[in-house]
Design a protein around this motif. Structure first.
Motif, PDB file in Angstrom:
ATOM      1  N   LYS A 197      25.322 -14.850  32.040  1.00  0.00           N
ATOM      2  CA  LYS A 197      24.931 -16.124  32.634  1.00  0.00           C
ATOM      3  C   LYS A 197      23.495 -16.064  33.157  1.00  0.00           C
ATOM      4  O   LYS A 197      22.713 -16.989  32.964  1.00  0.00           O
ATOM      5  CB  LYS A 197      25.882 -16.492  33.775  1.00  0.00           C
ATOM      6  CG  LYS A 197      25.593 -17.852  34.396  1.00  0.00           C
ATOM      7  CD  LYS A 197      26.612 -18.173  35.469  1.00  0.00           C
ATOM      8  CE  LYS A 197      26.403 -19.603  35.981  1.00  0.00           C
ATOM      9  NZ  LYS A 197      25.065 -19.812  36.536  1.00  0.00           N
ATOM     10  N   ASN A 198      23.150 -14.955  33.792  1.00  0.00           N
ATOM     11  CA  ASN A 198      21.791 -14.818  34.306  1.00  0.00           C
ATOM     12  C   ASN A 198      20.759 -14.810  33.189  1.00  0.00           C
ATOM     13  O   ASN A 198      19.669 -15.360  33.328  1.00  0.00           O
ATOM     14  CB  ASN A 198      21.668 -13.519  35.125  1.00  0.00           C
ATOM     15  CG  ASN A 198      22.432 -13.601  36.429  1.00  0.00           C
ATOM     16  OD1 ASN A 198      22.771 -14.680  36.895  1.00  0.00           O
ATOM     17  ND2 ASN A 198      22.723 -12.445  37.019  1.00  0.00           N
ATOM     18  N   LEU A 199      21.108 -14.179  32.072  1.00  0.00           N
ATOM     19  CA  LEU A 199      20.184 -14.131  30.942  1.00  0.00           C
ATOM     20  C   LEU A 199      19.968 -15.522  30.363  1.00  0.00           C
ATOM     21  O   LEU A 199      18.860 -15.880  29.968  1.00  0.00           O
ATOM     22  CB  LEU A 199      20.717 -13.186  29.865  1.00  0.00           C
ATOM     23  CG  LEU A 199      19.791 -12.934  28.674  1.00  0.00           C
ATOM     24  CD1 LEU A 199      18.491 -12.311  29.138  1.00  0.00           C
ATOM     25  CD2 LEU A 199      20.462 -12.031  27.660  1.00  0.00           C
ATOM     26  N   MET A 200      21.021 -16.348  30.340  1.00  0.00           N
ATOM     27  CA  MET A 200      20.872 -17.700  29.819  1.00  0.00           C
ATOM     28  C   MET A 200      19.961 -18.549  30.692  1.00  0.00           C
ATOM     29  O   MET A 200      19.367 -19.505  30.236  1.00  0.00           O
ATOM     30  CB  MET A 200      22.255 -18.386  29.740  1.00  0.00           C
ATOM     31  CG  MET A 200      23.202 -17.778  28.721  1.00  0.00           C
ATOM     32  SD  MET A 200      22.485 -17.717  27.063  1.00  0.00           S
ATOM     33  CE  MET A 200      21.948 -16.019  26.994  1.00  0.00           C
ATOM     34  N   ASP A 201      19.805 -18.172  31.956  1.00  0.00           N
ATOM     35  CA  ASP A 201      18.947 -18.935  32.860  1.00  0.00           C
ATOM     36  C   ASP A 201      17.487 -18.492  32.784  1.00  0.00           C
ATOM     37  O   ASP A 201      16.620 -19.092  33.389  1.00  0.00           O
ATOM     38  CB  ASP A 201      19.425 -18.772  34.314  1.00  0.00           C
ATOM     39  CG  ASP A 201      20.767 -19.443  34.532  1.00  0.00           C
ATOM     40  OD1 ASP A 201      21.086 -20.351  33.753  1.00  0.00           O
ATOM     41  OD2 ASP A 201      21.489 -19.046  35.455  1.00  0.00           O
ATOM     42  N   SER A 202      17.204 -17.435  32.026  1.00  0.00           N
ATOM     43  CA  SER A 202      15.850 -16.905  31.957  1.00  0.00           C
ATOM     44  C   SER A 202      15.085 -17.527  30.791  1.00  0.00           C
ATOM     45  O   SER A 202      15.595 -18.377  30.075  1.00  0.00           O
ATOM     46  CB  SER A 202      15.890 -15.383  31.806  1.00  0.00           C
ATOM     47  OG  SER A 202      16.396 -15.056  30.524  1.00  0.00           O
ATOM     48  N   ASN A 203      13.843 -17.045  30.593  1.00  0.00           N
ATOM     49  CA  ASN A 203      13.004 -17.563  29.508  1.00  0.00           C
ATOM     50  C   ASN A 203      13.344 -16.874  28.187  1.00  0.00           C
ATOM     51  O   ASN A 203      12.483 -16.321  27.513  1.00  0.00           O
ATOM     52  CB  ASN A 203      11.526 -17.354  29.832  1.00  0.00           C
ATOM     53  CG  ASN A 203      11.064 -18.261  30.952  1.00  0.00           C
ATOM     54  OD1 ASN A 203      11.482 -19.396  31.045  1.00  0.00           O
ATOM     55  ND2 ASN A 203      10.217 -17.735  31.814  1.00  0.00           N
ATOM     56  N   LEU A 204      14.625 -16.922  27.815  1.00  0.00           N
ATOM     57  CA  LEU A 204      15.060 -16.211  26.623  1.00  0.00           C
ATOM     58  C   LEU A 204      14.397 -16.766  25.370  1.00  0.00           C
ATOM     59  O   LEU A 204      13.946 -16.023  24.498  1.00  0.00           O
ATOM     60  CB  LEU A 204      16.590 -16.283  26.494  1.00  0.00           C
ATOM     61  CG  LEU A 204      17.220 -15.458  25.373  1.00  0.00           C
ATOM     62  CD1 LEU A 204      16.930 -13.982  25.571  1.00  0.00           C
ATOM     63  CD2 LEU A 204      18.720 -15.686  25.306  1.00  0.00           C
ATOM     64  N   TYR A 205      14.337 -18.094  25.272  1.00  0.00           N
ATOM     65  CA  TYR A 205      13.714 -18.702  24.093  1.00  0.00           C
ATOM     66  C   TYR A 205      12.242 -18.313  23.997  1.00  0.00           C
ATOM     67  O   TYR A 205      11.756 -17.907  22.944  1.00  0.00           O
ATOM     68  CB  TYR A 205      13.857 -20.225  24.145  1.00  0.00           C
ATOM     69  CG  TYR A 205      13.305 -20.926  22.927  1.00  0.00           C
ATOM     70  CD1 TYR A 205      14.134 -21.288  21.875  1.00  0.00           C
ATOM     71  CD2 TYR A 205      11.948 -21.231  22.820  1.00  0.00           C
ATOM     72  CE1 TYR A 205      13.631 -21.918  20.754  1.00  0.00           C
ATOM     73  CE2 TYR A 205      11.440 -21.848  21.709  1.00  0.00           C
ATOM     74  CZ  TYR A 205      12.292 -22.202  20.685  1.00  0.00           C
ATOM     75  OH  TYR A 205      11.768 -22.816  19.567  1.00  0.00           O
ATOM     76  N   SER A 206      11.539 -18.434  25.114  1.00  0.00           N
ATOM     77  CA  SER A 206      10.110 -18.134  25.109  1.00  0.00           C
ATOM     78  C   SER A 206       9.833 -16.693  24.716  1.00  0.00           C
ATOM     79  O   SER A 206       8.833 -16.387  24.079  1.00  0.00           O
ATOM     80  CB  SER A 206       9.521 -18.406  26.497  1.00  0.00           C
ATOM     81  OG  SER A 206       9.651 -19.766  26.830  1.00  0.00           O
ATOM     82  N   ARG A 207      10.744 -15.794  25.098  1.00  0.00           N
ATOM     83  CA  ARG A 207      10.536 -14.386  24.828  1.00  0.00           C
ATOM     84  C   ARG A 207      10.440 -14.098  23.333  1.00  0.00           C
ATOM     85  O   ARG A 207       9.747 -13.185  22.902  1.00  0.00           O
ATOM     86  CB  ARG A 207      11.677 -13.577  25.455  1.00  0.00           C
ATOM     87  CG  ARG A 207      11.452 -12.077  25.458  1.00  0.00           C
ATOM     88  CD  ARG A 207      12.550 -11.396  26.237  1.00  0.00           C
ATOM     89  NE  ARG A 207      12.583 -11.926  27.612  1.00  0.00           N
ATOM     90  CZ  ARG A 207      13.667 -11.926  28.377  1.00  0.00           C
ATOM     91  NH1 ARG A 207      14.796 -11.438  27.923  1.00  0.00           N
ATOM     92  NH2 ARG A 207      13.617 -12.416  29.592  1.00  0.00           N
ATOM     93  N   TYR A 208      11.151 -14.878  22.538  1.00  0.00           N
ATOM     94  CA  TYR A 208      11.169 -14.631  21.100  1.00  0.00           C
ATOM     95  C   TYR A 208      10.453 -15.717  20.308  1.00  0.00           C
ATOM     96  O   TYR A 208      10.645 -15.843  19.106  1.00  0.00           O
ATOM     97  CB  TYR A 208      12.622 -14.503  20.615  1.00  0.00           C
ATOM     98  CG  TYR A 208      13.365 -13.405  21.323  1.00  0.00           C
ATOM     99  CD1 TYR A 208      13.054 -12.067  21.084  1.00  0.00           C
ATOM    100  CD2 TYR A 208      14.339 -13.693  22.267  1.00  0.00           C
ATOM    101  CE1 TYR A 208      13.716 -11.054  21.749  1.00  0.00           C
ATOM    102  CE2 TYR A 208      14.999 -12.686  22.936  1.00  0.00           C
ATOM    103  CZ  TYR A 208      14.691 -11.363  22.681  1.00  0.00           C
ATOM    104  OH  TYR A 208      15.327 -10.357  23.346  1.00  0.00           O
ATOM    105  N   SER A 209       9.625 -16.501  20.991  1.00  0.00           N
ATOM    106  CA  SER A 209       8.987 -17.632  20.338  1.00  0.00           C
ATOM    107  C   SER A 209       8.080 -17.200  19.187  1.00  0.00           C
ATOM    108  O   SER A 209       7.946 -17.898  18.187  1.00  0.00           O
ATOM    109  CB  SER A 209       8.196 -18.461  21.357  1.00  0.00           C
ATOM    110  OG  SER A 209       7.245 -17.647  22.019  1.00  0.00           O
ATOM    111  N   GLY A 210       7.437 -16.033  19.316  1.00  0.00           N
ATOM    112  CA  GLY A 210       6.575 -15.562  18.242  1.00  0.00           C
ATOM    113  C   GLY A 210       7.340 -15.341  16.956  1.00  0.00           C
ATOM    114  O   GLY A 210       6.871 -15.663  15.861  1.00  0.00           O
ATOM    115  N   LEU A 211       8.554 -14.801  17.078  1.00  0.00           N
ATOM    116  CA  LEU A 211       9.391 -14.584  15.894  1.00  0.00           C
ATOM    117  C   LEU A 211      10.014 -15.883  15.401  1.00  0.00           C
ATOM    118  O   LEU A 211      10.092 -16.137  14.195  1.00  0.00           O
ATOM    119  CB  LEU A 211      10.505 -13.580  16.217  1.00  0.00           C
ATOM    120  CG  LEU A 211      10.097 -12.102  16.229  1.00  0.00           C
ATOM    121  CD1 LEU A 211      11.266 -11.246  16.674  1.00  0.00           C
ATOM    122  CD2 LEU A 211       9.631 -11.668  14.853  1.00  0.00           C
TER     123      LEU A 211
END
Length: 397
Positions: free
Chosen positions: A9-23
């Protein structure tokens, strides 16, 4: 809730999308993160409408072809009952599968013929949908060359492995953020170079901008300029979303997430001269609308309503469901549209200006003449602009 569930749940609240935006910029093929029950936690790239609105039991849960393969806890690449290629990769922590990265949902040139074997009339009767809607959804499914599917599978695998690393670090409560980001940055750069070398056709010019923005954001992180880092990530997400000028429907939730980032950036600019409130119930967010439908209305409220006021004002976005319709209203307490602007809006045949008329036509094209955009109110106390859409796909006309 166990420790693993809490970390998820905590991971879903983080910038998960942004972290992999380059890929993610390397492919526009479906890619999602699901839990072990098959519920969709995050859409990196959305599924085709055929899969989401017809095959799946509900929009927030993956289809039964995936569900039947979740109990093995193993990776798989399979062809579904309708001939689409699918990828399933587990996210494993301490020998425990806690989720999956799934994606593809495309035809290959060898399997494309299977789309023409689908019995549209029988499916329409079974799903209680309009045959025309099903036919258009099938026609919109992408056909991707085999080598591009393989590259997409590598991308999915890389993201799954990095999510495993994130979870492992969070579960063990370690504080190695800078070291992890440095390693991850190096891995992402190496993977991007590798993927670009394998298939340059997957890369377009805006990706350079996104990668540059993400690099600057990482520098801001290391320099502990967290507000700058956050703004850059939001801007990157806004640009990427705005460039998705496809003809697919997006969830109201995705549209609102984009608008919230836009308003957050404007809030930094206007400070206490701008307040905003987004009130969208969770049961409304999965419903789908054309992309970039609401943001132009919000921009109008900011430009014509809030900006001219010395003390600024407030923008509220509110949605309500009534019978088979959903009404989304953008409300501001500004000065209302200037007289000349309002007259311009009302001089067209549809009583709307060019920008609003375009939005109204898009809504009518998707959902029928009973739906669209209206200026419900505009006077000295503010403006209210409302769009109406149906709740069900078979409400299309």
């Amino acid at each position: 809730m166990n420790k693993t569930d809490k970390t998820l749940k905590n991971l879903m609240d983080s910038n998960l999308y942004s972290r992999y935006s380059g890929l993610l910029a390397l492919s526009n093929i479906s890619l999602q993160l699901i839990d072990t029950n098959g519920d969709i936690l995050l859409e990196f790239n959305p599924s085709p409408d055929f899969c989401k609105l017809i095959c799946q039991e509900r929009e927030t849960r993956i289809c039964s072809d995936y569900i039947s393969r979740l109990n093995t806890g193993k990776g798989d690449r399979f062809i579904c009952r309708y001939g689409l290629a699918n990828i399933l990769l587990p996210v494993v922590i301490n020998n425990q599968t806690i989720g999956y990265v799934v994606g593809a949902q495309v035809y290959s040139p060898d399997s494309e013929y299977q789309k023409y074997l689908i019995d549209i009339m029988a499916m329409a009767q079974d799903k209680k949908l309009e045959p025309e809607f099903i036919a258009k959804s099938i026609a919109a499914i992408k056909t991707i060359e085999e080598n591009k599917i393989e590259i997409h599978e590598q991308l999915c695998n890389h993201i799954a492995q990095n999510i495993c690393y994130d979870f492992s670090e969070s579960i063990n409560n370690t504080d190695k953020a800078i070291a992890r980001l440095s390693i991850e940055k190096e891995m992402l750069e190496k993977k991007i170079i590798d993927l670009e070398a394998k298939n340059m056709s997957l890369v377009i010019n805006p990706h350079f901008l996104f990668n540059t923005l993400n690099t600057i954001a990482r520098i801001a992180y290391y320099e502990k300029s967290h507000k700058t880092e956050e703004l850059i990530y939001y801007l990157s997400d806004l640009l990427r979303y705005n460039l998705k000028q496809d003809d697919e429907l997006h969830t109201i939730g995705a549209e609102m997430d984009n608008i919230e980032k836009y308003l957050y950036i404007q809030k930094i600019r206007f400070k206490n001269r701008l307040e905003y409130d987004i009130d969208i119930a969770d049961h409304i967010k999965p419903h789908r609308i054309p992309n970039m439908i609401i943001q132009p209305i919000v921009e109008n409220a900011l430009i014509h309503g809030i900006t001219p006021k010395r003390d600024g004002g407030k923008i509220k976005i509110y949605a309500e469901k009534y019978k088979n319709d959903i009404n989304i209203s953008v409300i501001d307490n500004g000065n209302g549209f200037p007289k000349e602007v309002l007259q311009s809006l009302q001089q067209s045949e549809n009583k709307l200006g060019i920008g609003f008329r375009s939005t109204d036509k898009r809504l009518k094209r998707y959902f029928g003449e009973n739906y669209g955009l209206t200026i419900a109110k505009s006077d000295y106390s503010g403006s209210t602009v409302t769009i109406s859409i149906p709740t069900k796909p078979n409400a299309r006309r």
